[in-house]
Design an enzyme around this catalytic site. Sequence first.
Site, mmCIF file in Angstrom:
data_model
loop_
_atom_site.group_PDB
_atom_site.id
_atom_site.type_symbol
_atom_site.label_atom_id
_atom_site.label_comp_id
_atom_site.label_asym_id
_atom_site.label_seq_id
_atom_site.Cartn_x
_atom_site.Cartn_y
_atom_site.Cartn_z
ATOM 1 C CB THR A 1 -13.778 0.597 3.493
ATOM 2 O OG1 THR A 1 -12.459 0.305 2.692
ATOM 3 C CG2 THR A 1 -13.493 0.632 5.120
ATOM 4 C CE1 TYR B 1 -31.274 6.020 13.989
ATOM 5 C CE2 TYR B 1 -32.588 8.271 14.024
ATOM 6 C CZ TYR B 1 -31.355 7.574 14.383
ATOM 7 O OH TYR B 1 -30.239 8.171 14.851
ATOM 8 N NE ARG C 1 -15.402 7.594 3.036
ATOM 9 C CZ ARG C 1 -14.040 7.970 3.187
ATOM 10 N NH1 ARG C 1 -13.577 8.806 2.218
ATOM 11 N NH2 ARG C 1 -13.393 8.126 4.198
#
Length: 422
Positions: free
Chosen positions: A231, A59, A240
């Site tokens: 993207t 994280y 992705r």
Amino acid sequence: MTKRDPQGLTPLADVDPEVFALIRREEKAESETVRLIASENYASRAVLEATASVLTNKYSEGYPGKRYYEGQKQIDEIEELARARMKTVFGAEHVNVQPYSGSPANLAVYLAFVKPGETIMGLGLPAGGHLTHGWNVSITGKFFNSVPYGVRQDDHRIDMDQVRDLARQHRPKLIWCGTTAYPRTIDFAAFRTIADEVGAILAADIAHIAGLVAGGVHPSPIGIADVVTMTTHKTFRGPRGAAILCKSQHASAIDRAVFPGLQGGPHNATTAAIAVAAGEAQQPSFKEYAARIVENARALGAALEAKGFRLITGGTDNHLLLVDMTPKGIGGKPYARALDRAGIVANYNAIPFDPRKPMDPSGVRLGTPAIASRGMGPAEMERIAAWMAEVAENPQDEARLDRIAGEVKELCQAFPAPGIIL
Ligand code: DSN
């Protein structure tokens, strides 16, 4: 991580044969079919490896050097590397690589520059725009006063006179230029002139064409638009994910909009894969690949036209073709289904001013990024066009569709799909 595998080292095939088998089937399908979905591609093994790495365990809310969690040495270096490489590839002053995908990247642009209820403009969805450019079913059409512009009735090109007139009349805070189903070059400079006249922020969404821009075969909006979203998995051929590129003056507004404005922790494995993809985009072979995309789209378009297909705008400048199936006497949806049966994968798509419904429109959209990545060229486009014509004339002839699927598979075997080990 069961009693028998405390280290969690058992391969997927043994831990979960069901999911493993489905992934293997997808690998086979992607290998053995001609994939013409304009937004799809083949990521390299290197990109896939980074995506599937231990970086998924971390994280990292915040940005390099300013995180809310410890243990960020590698993550900071990875994000710095991704940002630096993207800056080099696109010549951008500032890059944020944290947006989870294209729609969140576009939402961050709204959050940075527009307040709810204020006016925005974008190309309408039926004319080839994206949902997040203010279309009414999207949050962007509900939370903002959206004034869509369109394409001209006669040649289906973006109607810059209408853009100017609407901008003068409605004084938008933000103007989007960018498309998902438009086969022509976008005139970023013309949009800039209009945005300047009405004092609007100009946002270019290059999700579809980022690889073409990086490869030098489509003009770049960098230095023209205030902010550029993309993207990373379409023509750019990465994981992705998404990126926002902007001028330095907008860097902190964009960064704050992405985090903490919209998102929590960035997907670090994706960030590493973006770094890998940006490294690949710096190779000379990427330019060749980008040129091959456009060359193939033109060749496929010419071959289809010679077989009686009607191309919206009469051709293409980029990676995609929009085909009106009306002259062939079949709707886009049944045609896309029949193509799929024959091993050619495309999507049904509305055409401008489509008299049919969005779920049963007149057209199909075809793109050449994935087949360019396989190394196919104009000779293969001729063969694909011939199969497409045969399918259009015989959409219910199962034996024929089977025969074509077999021939497609043979062609695909001669052009192995990048990134897939069968
Ligand atoms: N889903 C993408 C496309 O196919 O164009 C747009 O987000």
